[in-house]
Design an enzyme around this catalytic site. Structure first.
Site, PDB file in Angstrom:
ATOM      1  CG  LEU A 204      -8.433 -12.301   9.746  1.00 48.40           C
ATOM      2  CD1 LEU A 204      -9.579 -12.331  10.742  1.00 48.40           C
ATOM      3  CD2 LEU A 204      -7.148 -12.791  10.415  1.00 48.40           C
TER       4      LEU A 204
ATOM      5  CB  CYS B  91       4.023  -4.300  -1.184  1.00 43.94           C
ATOM      6  SG  CYS B  91       3.985  -2.911  -2.302  1.00 43.94           S
TER       7      CYS B  91
ATOM      8  CE  LYS C  55      -3.399  -7.714  -5.876  1.00 44.96           C
ATOM      9  NZ  LYS C  55      -3.791  -6.676  -4.955  1.00 44.96           N
TER      10      LYS C  55
HETATM   11  C1  UDX Z   1      -0.228  -4.578  -0.620  1.00 43.81           C
HETATM   12  C2  UDX Z   1      -0.973  -3.651   0.350  1.00 43.81           C
HETATM   13  O1  UDX Z   1      -2.304  -4.187   0.563  1.00 43.81           O
HETATM   14  C3  UDX Z   1      -1.030  -2.227  -0.207  1.00 43.81           C
HETATM   15  O2  UDX Z   1      -1.652  -1.378   0.761  1.00 43.81           O
HETATM   16  C4  UDX Z   1       0.390  -1.743  -0.476  1.00 43.81           C
HETATM   17  O3  UDX Z   1       0.377  -0.445  -1.053  1.00 43.81           O
HETATM   18  C5  UDX Z   1       1.096  -2.706  -1.418  1.00 43.81           C
HETATM   19  O4  UDX Z   1       1.073  -4.053  -0.866  1.00 43.81           O
HETATM   20  P1  UDX Z   1      -0.753  -5.804  -2.926  1.00 43.81           P
HETATM   21  O5  UDX Z   1       0.624  -6.388  -2.816  1.00 43.81           O
HETATM   22  O6  UDX Z   1      -1.189  -5.242  -4.219  1.00 43.81           O
HETATM   23  O7  UDX Z   1      -0.972  -4.658  -1.836  1.00 43.81           O
HETATM   24  O8  UDX Z   1      -1.771  -6.988  -2.593  1.00 43.81           O
HETATM   25  P2  UDX Z   1      -2.734  -7.437  -1.408  1.00 43.81           P
HETATM   26  O9  UDX Z   1      -4.116  -7.464  -1.928  1.00 43.81           O
HETATM   27  O10 UDX Z   1      -2.499  -6.684  -0.167  1.00 43.81           O
HETATM   28  O11 UDX Z   1      -2.249  -8.954  -1.208  1.00 43.81           O
HETATM   29  C6  UDX Z   1      -0.891  -9.264  -0.953  1.00 43.81           C
HETATM   30  C7  UDX Z   1      -0.715 -10.753  -0.835  1.00 43.81           C
HETATM   31  O12 UDX Z   1      -1.344 -11.252   0.347  1.00 43.81           O
HETATM   32  C8  UDX Z   1      -1.313 -11.577  -1.992  1.00 43.81           C
HETATM   33  O13 UDX Z   1      -0.399 -12.581  -2.371  1.00 43.81           O
HETATM   34  C9  UDX Z   1      -2.568 -12.183  -1.412  1.00 43.81           C
HETATM   35  O14 UDX Z   1      -2.880 -13.426  -2.006  1.00 43.81           O
HETATM   36  C10 UDX Z   1      -2.166 -12.365   0.056  1.00 43.81           C
HETATM   37  N1  UDX Z   1      -3.328 -12.358   0.973  1.00 43.81           N
HETATM   38  C11 UDX Z   1      -4.051 -11.219   1.136  1.00 43.81           C
HETATM   39  C12 UDX Z   1      -3.634 -13.502   1.678  1.00 43.81           C
HETATM   40  O15 UDX Z   1      -2.972 -14.549   1.544  1.00 43.81           O
HETATM   41  N2  UDX Z   1      -4.691 -13.467   2.553  1.00 43.81           N
HETATM   42  C13 UDX Z   1      -5.434 -12.345   2.753  1.00 43.81           C
HETATM   43  O16 UDX Z   1      -6.365 -12.388   3.578  1.00 43.81           O
HETATM   44  C14 UDX Z   1      -5.114 -11.182   2.020  1.00 43.81           C
END
Ligand code: UDX
Length: 402
Positions: free
Chosen positions: A218, A228, A288
């Site tokens: 959130l 992903c 990230k």
């Molecule tokens: C994701 C899934 O979490 C994981 O379970 C799956 O196997 C692969 O895809 P990942 O892509 O490594 O993992 O990163 P994640 O930490 O989930 O973040 C993905 C993106 O969402 C990032 O760009 C992050 O900045 C964004 N994000 C995440 C937000 O903008 N807000 C959040 O609250 C959480």
């Protein structure tokens, strides 16, 4: 080959904190071997994990070419019983297709089973997630293979969901699409907050206290990137389409994210009207922190737009520079954060790296031509920025005239 040599020497080919130590430890104990000898690898294994990439094609369908290549290779050497475990994210029905493919290639029915075991690891946190998984999903259609998988995962002491291969394949898409939708939802809320002067962080916090919602995923910002969420949301929409289902919620989550990734450029245009010739600094390039991955990163979309508008783009990222230079030869990458701010009209924060969160605002002011910061990850302390006299925009934390 280069990769195999490096890995056998204990040099990781991607960045994750703690990975190098773990790799060396496993090599020394003989628990891991890297090879490109497929015959030997297949012959010596009881369980074969397939973990290749399944990227998106231009039409949002899944590119299964790497996956098929592995199947085509391993089938040549299967002479005794093997459990073939698919960890890659693949469309529903792939387990069945793989079984058929192996039979077509002449592998004896009694010599294999195929399991669907989707991967939920996060980049940069893969070691932790592997050792502390929330759940393990096993899609099976053979009791023999189910027992082997149960034994294999027993030491992890994690709940195992045993189900059909089709259900397992969809669980991965459902989880990623749901998390991506959660992010797009909070980002739309944040954009409304910017208009009405409400605070998204307090809203996320209060929403997260409701156990049915949970506080995770959130965090408002400039959207999701990575290898992903962007591809899996598109693949799910496309896959559902094939079966006559219109996935409107996920389609909207994708559209919201496409707009959110370039929000800083719109804020900037609203502020300066004209960007040609102005130096703009991007702080953080990866999708990230704690990874060196720039796939589908918001920074890519922002830089492309800025260059289209003839801005001069300077970048800083603690882990990435060459990769970005290859994509955009005209940008300038710096190894020192403060040098990248010299003569800048605006700094756009795209990644919440620790060193960016803790920047010295007085130093920033001295370096920049105009002290303007767009904080795409809401990481700077609002009061400190206000006291510093910097013009500051964030995502849904204060009123903005968008
Ligand atoms: C994701 C899934 O979490 C994981 O379970 C799956 O196997 C692969 O895809 P990942 O892509 O490594 O993992 O990163 P994640 O930490 O989930 O973040 C993905 C993106 O969402 C990032 O760009 C992050 O900045 C964004 N994000 C995440 C937000 O903008 N807000 C959040 O609250 C959480």
């Amino acid at each position: 080959m280069d990769k195999i040599i490096k890995l056998n020497k204990g040099i990781p080919t991607l960045y994750e904190r703690g990975l190098e130590g773990l790799l060396k430890e496993c090599l020394q104990s003989g628990n891991i071997v890297f090879t490109d000898d497929i015959k030997m690898a297949v012959e010596k294994s009881d369980v074969i994990f397939i973990t290749v990439g399944t990227p998106t094609l231009g039409n949002w369908e899944v590119d299964l070419s790497q996956f098929s290549e592995v199947i085509n290779e391993i089938c040549k050497y299967i002479e005794s019983y093997k459990v073939i475990v698919n960890k890659s994210t693949v469309p529903v029905g792939t387990q069945k297709c793989v079984k058929q493919l192996l039979l077509d290639r002449g592998v004896k029915k009694e010599n294999f089973d195929v399991i669907s075991n989707p991967e939920f690891l996060r980049e940069g946190k893969a070691i932790y997630d592997f050792l502390n998984a929330d759940r393990i999903v096993i899609g099976f259609d053979s009791e023999r293979a189910r027992k082997i998988m149960e034994k294999l995962y027993k030491p992890f002491n994690t709940e195992i969901v045993f189900t059909t291969p089709e259900t397992a394949e969809l669980i991965k898409y459902a989880s990623n699409a749901f998390l991506a939708t959660k992010i797009s939802f909070i980002n739309e809320m944040a954009n409304l907050c910017s208009k009405v002067g409400a605070d998204i962080e307090t809203i996320s916090y209060a929403m997260g206290l409701d156990k049915r919602i949970s506080p995770k995923f959130l965090k408002a910002g400039i959207g999701f990137g990575g290898s992903c969420f962007p591809k899996d949301t598109k693949a799910l929409v496309k896959m559902a389409e094939k079966y006559g289902c219109d996935f409107r919620v996920v389609k909207s989550a994708i559209e919201v994210n496409d707009n959110q990734r370039i929000l800083p450029v719109n804020i900037l245009l609203n502020y300066y009207k004209e960007l040609a010739g102005k130096v703009i600094t991007i702080l953080g390039l990866t999708f990230k922190p704690n990874t060196d991955d720039i796939r589908e990163a918001p920074s890519l979309y922002i830089i492309r737009r800025l260059l289209d508008m003839k801005a001069v783009v300077k970048c800083y990222d603690p882990k990435v520079s060459d990769k970005m230079k290859k994509i955009f030869p005209n940008i300038r990458c710096y190894t020192n954060l403060y040098d990248s701010l010299q003569d800048s009209y605006c700094a756009i924060i795209c990644t919440e790296w620790e060193e960016i969160s803790s920047i010295d605002l007085d130093k920033v002011k001295l370096k920049m031509k105009k002290p303007v910061i767009i904080d795409g990850r809401n990481i700077l302390d609002l009061n400190k920025v206000k006291d510093s006299g910097i013009v500051y925009f964030s995502i849904g934390r204060e009123r903005q005239n968008l």
